[in-house]
Motif scaffolding. Sequence first.
Motif, mmCIF file in Angstrom:
data_model
loop_
_atom_site.group_PDB
_atom_site.id
_atom_site.type_symbol
_atom_site.label_atom_id
_atom_site.label_comp_id
_atom_site.label_asym_id
_atom_site.label_seq_id
_atom_site.Cartn_x
_atom_site.Cartn_y
_atom_site.Cartn_z
ATOM 1 N N UNK A 1 0.848 -1.180 0.000
ATOM 2 C CA UNK A 1 0.000 0.000 0.000
ATOM 3 C C UNK A 1 0.890 1.237 0.000
ATOM 4 N N UNK A 2 1.027 1.869 -1.172
ATOM 5 C CA UNK A 2 1.968 2.984 -1.251
ATOM 6 C C UNK A 2 1.325 4.285 -0.787
ATOM 7 N N UNK A 3 0.119 4.190 -0.241
ATOM 8 C CA UNK A 3 -0.546 5.413 0.206
ATOM 9 C C UNK A 3 -0.206 5.811 1.643
ATOM 10 N N UNK A 4 0.504 4.946 2.361
ATOM 11 C CA UNK A 4 0.894 5.324 3.726
ATOM 12 C C UNK A 4 1.873 6.502 3.677
ATOM 13 N N UNK A 5 1.685 7.414 4.618
ATOM 14 C CA UNK A 5 2.578 8.569 4.659
ATOM 15 C C UNK A 5 3.893 8.191 5.329
ATOM 16 N N UNK A 6 4.895 9.042 5.128
ATOM 17 C CA UNK A 6 6.188 8.792 5.788
ATOM 18 C C UNK A 6 6.006 8.784 7.300
ATOM 19 N N UNK A 7 5.123 9.643 7.787
ATOM 20 C CA UNK A 7 4.870 9.703 9.235
ATOM 21 C C UNK A 7 4.295 8.365 9.725
ATOM 22 N N UNK A 8 3.333 7.851 8.985
ATOM 23 C CA UNK A 8 2.721 6.575 9.394
ATOM 24 C C UNK A 8 3.739 5.441 9.370
ATOM 25 N N UNK A 9 4.545 5.409 8.335
ATOM 26 C CA UNK A 9 5.548 4.344 8.242
ATOM 27 C C UNK A 9 6.552 4.474 9.387
ATOM 28 N N UNK A 10 6.897 5.721 9.736
ATOM 29 C CA UNK A 10 7.838 5.935 10.840
ATOM 30 C C UNK A 10 7.289 5.353 12.140
ATOM 31 N N UNK A 11 5.997 5.555 12.388
ATOM 32 C CA UNK A 11 5.386 4.989 13.602
ATOM 33 C C UNK A 11 5.412 3.466 13.542
ATOM 34 N N UNK A 12 5.054 2.919 12.381
ATOM 35 C CA UNK A 12 5.019 1.463 12.245
ATOM 36 C C UNK A 12 6.370 0.834 12.542
ATOM 37 N N UNK A 13 7.439 1.540 12.138
ATOM 38 C CA UNK A 13 8.768 0.948 12.271
ATOM 39 C C UNK A 13 9.536 1.508 13.459
ATOM 40 N N UNK A 14 8.881 2.376 14.214
ATOM 41 C CA UNK A 14 9.518 2.949 15.390
ATOM 42 C C UNK A 14 10.825 3.677 15.048
ATOM 43 N N UNK A 15 10.758 4.509 13.994
ATOM 44 C CA UNK A 15 11.921 5.271 13.541
ATOM 45 C C UNK A 15 11.543 6.739 13.363
ATOM 46 N N UNK A 16 12.546 7.610 13.265
ATOM 47 C CA UNK A 16 12.269 9.018 12.972
ATOM 48 C C UNK A 16 11.701 9.151 11.566
ATOM 49 N N UNK A 17 10.867 10.171 11.396
ATOM 50 C CA UNK A 17 10.322 10.446 10.064
ATOM 51 C C UNK A 17 11.463 10.745 9.096
ATOM 52 N N UNK A 18 12.454 11.490 9.598
ATOM 53 C CA UNK A 18 13.601 11.859 8.763
ATOM 54 C C UNK A 18 14.269 10.612 8.182
#
Lengths: 167, 389
Positions: free
Chosen positions: A19-36
């Motif tokens: 699902x390429x619609x997830x935002x960078x912010x959402x992916x960061x939360x999922x992976x427990x990483x900084x958005x940067x």
Amino acid sequence: MENKNLEFTEEILEILENNCKYSEEQIAVMLNRDVEYVREAIKKLEDENIIAGYRTVVDWEKMPKETVTALIEVKVTPQRGEGFDKVAERIFRYPEVKACYLMSGGFDLTVIIEGKTLKEVAFFVAEKLAPLDSVLSTSTHFVLKKYKDNGTIFEKDEKDNREVVIL
Amino acid sequence: MNITEMISPLVRNIPPSGIRKYFDMINEMEDVISLGIGEPDFVTPWNIREAGIYSLEKGDTHYSPNSGYAELRNEISKYLNRRFEVQYNPKNEMIVTVGGSEGIDIALRALVSAGDEVIIPEPCFVAYKPCTIFAGATPVTINLREEDQFKLTPELLKKAITPKTKVLILPFPNNPTGAIMTREDLEGIVDVLKKKDIIVISDEIYAELNYEGKHVSIASFPEMRDKTLIINGFSKAFAMTGWRLGYACGHPDLIAAMLKIHQYAIMSSPTTAQKAAVEALKNGDKDVYTMVREYNRRRRVMVAGFRKAGYNCFEPLGAFYVFPCIKSSGMSSELFCENLLIEEKVLVVPGTAFGRCGEGFVRATYANSMENIIEALKRIQNFAGKHIK
């Protein structure tokens, strides 16, 4: 450390591939990483063409517009010094060609063509593909129904039939 | 004749489940997202289903051996050793049961009778207490605390032990809190138990769902091995809830006693499910890994979402539940759940369903699609905006 990063990168790809619609912010939360971190990782993957594009899986059959898909088995003569790659390139450059694979076994290239009508696809094979110097023979198979494409099942029962509360 | 009076008081006096009303409410609503479902949203992986279908095609439709097919018990033995470093003889140290639930029931019936006490740390899965009562024994609950991350501590355990204590239920990774017990956490418990004649029923049904390390079984402590009965099954790890298949492993004498009850009450576990389970254990590790990775991502989204809404949410490291504290809403757990359902059409379960000490908390499961979880959290944040004090 290298391995850990590789695992994260793989997981980013896994998420986006589904699902390429997830935002960078959402992916960061999922992976427990900084958005940067996520932003840079995605940028790098795009730059390296590992993420080669973001496309939508469309079930055109549900639209009034008619489309025809065909799978063509192509036998070719490889070119001296360039093998199959040059032949393949002459074929995959056509925008009608959706996919093109080099195969093992009884034929050399799988070419997947999409066109508006059966006639259009047939013309493409007869006038563009078959006359190519290196093409020895073609065998065209028309797709009658797509059950699953790019990992997506088209006719799925989306209903969650679990009980609403289970302790 | 008054039928109600004919019902055994043991059964009659157990209150009916308090969640019935949510079913009735939901039936009249549309577009509800239920975070109240304690089972995987994944369908059983296809290769496992296919193994079940194949066994039916072949005509494997008969009873199976009382303690389960030998092939399956061998695979269970290998699996437990591979995944959790515990060793059980497939011949006489394990029994295949109808879900982990049957294992809990027959273990308690095999062990306790009137006058015995069973220690049950709460909040916990809802079956331990009734099964203890059905077996005629007395449940003694321990209230686990958020400040201990809902772990069982040696101090709390010591206080609960009396000369009548016969069994300790150890339910980790925990439903509903998502708490886990690490090796260090277990060491303290083992210290308390090693000189005592207490059997541990270690319910490890969520063992595979452990997000920052590997599940440690109390049975892996040599001094505890013979005093522990492991309960596990296929439901959570392999997304096989409807197949109803679990197993119990422990001392041969205990297994033999459980087998007596099992063979008279159940006869044998479902044949098709056992055939499918063999495939799960042989070729299922990859699917488990994929599912756990997906759960882990949802877990982080869920915790972050509740925190963003303004609720304290301790970080659960196991199972597929979060157990946020909703005291800041000023509502009781029940009222919170009811209002959330009515106002935002999101269903979570009041913590009180899992023990009185669950007051002030709710259970939300992330065994739901990421899309649904994200939407549900949006609604919860909206709800919090209206109600937080």
